[in-house]
Motif scaffolding. Structure first.
Motif, PDB file in Angstrom:
ATOM      1  N   ALA A 113       0.942  -1.040  -0.044  1.00  0.00           N
ATOM      2  CA  ALA A 113       0.063   0.124  -0.086  1.00  0.00           C
ATOM      3  C   ALA A 113       0.862   1.270   0.085  1.00  0.00           C
ATOM      4  N   GLU A 114       1.949   1.333   0.779  1.00  0.00           N
ATOM      5  CA  GLU A 114       2.796   2.435   0.825  1.00  0.00           C
ATOM      6  C   GLU A 114       3.572   2.461  -0.440  1.00  0.00           C
ATOM      7  N   LEU A 115       4.269   1.496  -1.050  1.00  0.00           N
ATOM      8  CA  LEU A 115       4.699   1.616  -2.418  1.00  0.00           C
ATOM      9  C   LEU A 115       3.857   2.105  -3.512  1.00  0.00           C
ATOM     10  N   ILE A 116       2.619   1.621  -3.497  1.00  0.00           N
ATOM     11  CA  ILE A 116       1.717   1.905  -4.432  1.00  0.00           C
ATOM     12  C   ILE A 116       1.512   3.507  -4.577  1.00  0.00           C
ATOM     13  N   GLY A 117       1.459   3.991  -3.161  1.00  0.00           N
ATOM     14  CA  GLY A 117       1.381   5.385  -3.121  1.00  0.00           C
ATOM     15  C   GLY A 117       2.590   6.260  -3.594  1.00  0.00           C
ATOM     16  N   ILE A 118       3.700   5.545  -3.351  1.00  0.00           N
ATOM     17  CA  ILE A 118       5.054   6.443  -3.890  1.00  0.00           C
ATOM     18  C   ILE A 118       4.926   6.345  -5.335  1.00  0.00           C
ATOM     19  N   SER A 119       4.680   5.517  -6.145  1.00  0.00           N
ATOM     20  CA  SER A 119       4.558   5.313  -7.564  1.00  0.00           C
ATOM     21  C   SER A 119       3.546   6.308  -8.235  1.00  0.00           C
ATOM     22  N   ARG A 120       2.360   6.149  -7.633  1.00  0.00           N
ATOM     23  CA  ARG A 120       0.938   7.117  -7.776  1.00  0.00           C
ATOM     24  C   ARG A 120       1.422   8.539  -7.961  1.00  0.00           C
TER      25      ARG A 120
ATOM     26  N   VAL B 123      -0.733   1.601 -11.290  1.00  0.00           N
ATOM     27  CA  VAL B 123      -0.208   0.628 -10.708  1.00  0.00           C
ATOM     28  C   VAL B 123      -0.803  -0.706 -10.637  1.00  0.00           C
ATOM     29  N   PHE B 124      -0.241  -1.726 -10.908  1.00  0.00           N
ATOM     30  CA  PHE B 124      -0.746  -2.991 -11.064  1.00  0.00           C
ATOM     31  C   PHE B 124      -0.361  -3.810  -9.669  1.00  0.00           C
ATOM     32  N   LEU B 125      -1.341  -4.711  -9.054  1.00  0.00           N
ATOM     33  CA  LEU B 125      -0.689  -5.521  -7.969  1.00  0.00           C
ATOM     34  C   LEU B 125      -1.200  -7.074  -8.132  1.00  0.00           C
ATOM     35  N   ASP B 126       0.086  -7.892  -8.111  1.00  0.00           N
ATOM     36  CA  ASP B 126      -0.145  -9.397  -8.073  1.00  0.00           C
ATOM     37  C   ASP B 126       0.286  -9.893  -7.011  1.00  0.00           C
ATOM     38  N   THR B 127      -0.345 -10.214  -6.089  1.00  0.00           N
ATOM     39  CA  THR B 127       0.394 -10.861  -4.916  1.00  0.00           C
ATOM     40  C   THR B 127      -0.827 -11.912  -4.328  1.00  0.00           C
ATOM     41  N   SER B 128      -0.422 -12.352  -2.843  1.00  0.00           N
ATOM     42  CA  SER B 128      -1.381 -13.063  -2.297  1.00  0.00           C
ATOM     43  C   SER B 128      -1.713 -12.743  -0.764  1.00  0.00           C
ATOM     44  N   GLY B 129      -2.624 -13.402  -0.249  1.00  0.00           N
ATOM     45  CA  GLY B 129      -2.797 -13.575   1.281  1.00  0.00           C
ATOM     46  C   GLY B 129      -2.779 -12.120   1.735  1.00  0.00           C
ATOM     47  N   GLU B 130      -2.241 -11.936   2.944  1.00  0.00           N
ATOM     48  CA  GLU B 130      -2.314 -10.767   3.637  1.00  0.00           C
ATOM     49  C   GLU B 130      -1.945  -9.593   3.098  1.00  0.00           C
TER      50      GLU B 130
ATOM     51  N   ALA C  95      -4.893   0.225  -1.312  1.00  0.00           N
ATOM     52  CA  ALA C  95      -4.277   1.475  -1.911  1.00  0.00           C
ATOM     53  C   ALA C  95      -4.983   1.425  -3.490  1.00  0.00           C
ATOM     54  N   LYS C  96      -5.895   0.784  -3.676  1.00  0.00           N
ATOM     55  CA  LYS C  96      -6.856   0.573  -4.846  1.00  0.00           C
ATOM     56  C   LYS C  96      -5.718   0.663  -6.178  1.00  0.00           C
ATOM     57  N   PRO C  97      -5.178  -0.236  -6.296  1.00  0.00           N
ATOM     58  CA  PRO C  97      -4.483  -0.406  -7.442  1.00  0.00           C
ATOM     59  C   PRO C  97      -5.336  -0.555  -8.632  1.00  0.00           C
ATOM     60  N   SER C  98      -4.707  -0.271 -10.086  1.00  0.00           N
ATOM     61  CA  SER C  98      -5.384  -0.225 -11.271  1.00  0.00           C
ATOM     62  C   SER C  98      -5.755  -1.807 -11.557  1.00  0.00           C
ATOM     63  N   PHE C  99      -5.310  -2.669 -11.441  1.00  0.00           N
ATOM     64  CA  PHE C  99      -5.321  -3.929 -11.751  1.00  0.00           C
ATOM     65  C   PHE C  99      -5.072  -4.871 -10.502  1.00  0.00           C
ATOM     66  N   ILE C 100      -5.757  -6.036 -10.292  1.00  0.00           N
ATOM     67  CA  ILE C 100      -5.501  -7.074  -9.441  1.00  0.00           C
ATOM     68  C   ILE C 100      -5.863  -8.461 -10.210  1.00  0.00           C
ATOM     69  N   LYS C 101      -5.275  -9.507  -9.567  1.00  0.00           N
ATOM     70  CA  LYS C 101      -5.477 -10.849 -10.166  1.00  0.00           C
ATOM     71  C   LYS C 101      -5.546 -11.694  -9.141  1.00  0.00           C
ATOM     72  N   PRO C 102      -6.483 -11.577  -8.435  1.00  0.00           N
ATOM     73  CA  PRO C 102      -6.699 -12.678  -7.288  1.00  0.00           C
ATOM     74  C   PRO C 102      -7.258 -13.995  -7.740  1.00  0.00           C
ATOM     75  N   ASN C 103      -7.302 -14.984  -7.074  1.00  0.00           N
ATOM     76  CA  ASN C 103      -7.773 -16.297  -7.402  1.00  0.00           C
ATOM     77  C   ASN C 103      -9.329 -16.370  -6.511  1.00  0.00           C
ATOM     78  N   GLU C 104     -10.087 -17.464  -6.852  1.00  0.00           N
ATOM     79  CA  GLU C 104     -11.291 -17.223  -6.447  1.00  0.00           C
ATOM     80  C   GLU C 104     -11.237 -17.372  -4.645  1.00  0.00           C
ATOM     81  N   ASP C 105     -10.510 -18.071  -4.148  1.00  0.00           N
ATOM     82  CA  ASP C 105     -10.087 -18.085  -2.759  1.00  0.00           C
ATOM     83  C   ASP C 105      -9.891 -16.622  -2.253  1.00  0.00           C
ATOM     84  N   GLU C 106      -8.986 -15.931  -2.833  1.00  0.00           N
ATOM     85  CA  GLU C 106      -8.504 -14.572  -2.567  1.00  0.00           C
ATOM     86  C   GLU C 106      -9.886 -13.597  -2.459  1.00  0.00           C
ATOM     87  N   ILE C 107     -10.567 -13.907  -3.519  1.00  0.00           N
ATOM     88  CA  ILE C 107     -11.706 -12.941  -3.420  1.00  0.00           C
ATOM     89  C   ILE C 107     -12.368 -13.091  -2.549  1.00  0.00           C
ATOM     90  N   VAL C 108     -12.501 -14.287  -1.741  1.00  0.00           N
ATOM     91  CA  VAL C 108     -13.471 -14.596  -0.553  1.00  0.00           C
ATOM     92  C   VAL C 108     -12.870 -13.950   0.509  1.00  0.00           C
TER      93      VAL C 108
END
Ligand code: TA6
Length: 309
Positions: free
Chosen positions: A150-157, A163-170, A178-191
């Motif tokens: 979230a902090e790093l996204i703020g720096i780039s913005r 900004v795109f974010l592709d990670t998992s878990g917490e 930080a509302k990136p422009s794009f995320i790619k969660p899997n079905e479990d991560e959406i939940v």
């Protein structure tokens, strides 16, 4: 320029074995090694798709870190890694040629200290000012706060980059705030992202868009993908293929989408490019590797249609 960020870079090793026998000795028939970690895979595939100006940054350490940087440079990618303490990790994928299964063993990677993070923040600010898009991918090394994205996204913005974010878990849960422009969660991560509101996939994707994330894609392996891009919903169907190594297909999907995104392509074309890159990666024995000829051929076999609940 597109900058990719890999905080936990890796040497991705793929072992091809005739048959993996748990608890027994297994001889490896073939080893394929490459510079990896999700952001590096994205950078390499962007380059293979023909995007000339790609920079890879993050943390790389020790002898493994040197190997990673050398391989990144050899792929024609500008590398701007921060050297941290310890040794960058090895991520192992064992592919059983007998049953086709893929077993991944991912090392945690070295701890990154506060002084190295401070150096990285300055570098990211400079690179973001030069970049149309910054893509953050993969896990956060130990020693760094889980809310770091979230902090790093703020720096780039603040420097004017998308900004795109592709990670998992917490890391994904915190970074999504930080509302990136794009995320790619899997079905479990959406939940996990939406709590009980996850509901069905369609409602989940809709709800993430309502939270202010303009572009959401969910890759579904052989079933293709679904996505919400700029207010419209799409279902992406991919052709049947004989996969060799599917690790890195998600990263390749992100690279394909980014390629179209920075060129302001229509949503359907961004998604077609993304899905073709994901499928093409699965045809290569190397992780995060797209043959442009495979990509071109697969592009013609992908359908992108409106997705209705
Ligand atoms: O997506 C595949 C992959 O990028 C592998 O190359 C491997 O390095 C791994 O993911 C790392 O994932 P992580 O989430 O631990 O950063």
């Amino acid at each position: 320029m597109i900058t990719t960020v890999t905080l936990n870079a890796a040497i991705d090793k793929t072992y091809y074995v005739p048959a993996l026998a748990k608890g027994k000795v297994t001889r490896v028939a073939e080893v394929v090694a490459t510079a990896g970690g999700k952001g590096i895979n994205v950078a390499r595939v962007l380059k293979q798709l023909g995007h000339a100006d790609v920079t890879a940054t993050g943390f790389a350490s020790g002898y493994n870190g040197q190997y990673i940087q050398d391989r990144v440079k050899a792929a024609g990618i500008r590398e701007e890694f921060v050297e941290a303490s310890g040794e960058s990790r090895i991520c192992l994928n064992v592919i059983d040629r007998g049953d086709g299964s893929s077993t991944e063993l991912l090392e945690p990677g070295p701890e990154v200290g506060a002084e190295h993070l401070e150096t990285f923040r300055r570098k990211l600010k400079r690179l973001s000012a030069e970049s149309a898009l910054v893509i953050f991918s993969g896990s956060i090394p130990s020693g760094l706060p889980v809310g770091l994205y979230a902090e790093l996204i703020g720096i780039s913005r603040a420097e004017g980059a998308e900004v795109f974010l592709d990670t998992s878990g917490e890391a994904l849960i915190q970074g999504t705030k930080a509302k990136p422009s794009f995320i790619k969660p899997n079905e479990d991560e959406i939940v996990a992202l939406l709590g009980n509101e996850g509901g069905d996939l369609y409602e989940g994707v809709l709800s993430l868009q309502a939270q202010g994330i303009a572009n959401v894609a969910v890759t579904l392996g052989a079933d293709g993908a679904v996505a919400a891009v700029s207010g419209q919903r799409y279902r992406i169907t991919i052709p049947g293929i004989a996969p060799v190594n599917t690790v890195g297909s998600g990263d390749s999907f992100v690279a394909g989408f980014a390629y179209g995104f920075v060129r302001n392509w229509p949503a359907e074309e961004c998604l077609r490019y993304a899905a073709a890159a994901g499928s093409a990666n699965a045809l290569s024995p190397t992780t995060g590797d797209v043959d442009p000829d495979d990509h071109r051929r697969l592009l013609r076999q992908i359908t992108v249609e409106p997705w209705k609940s």
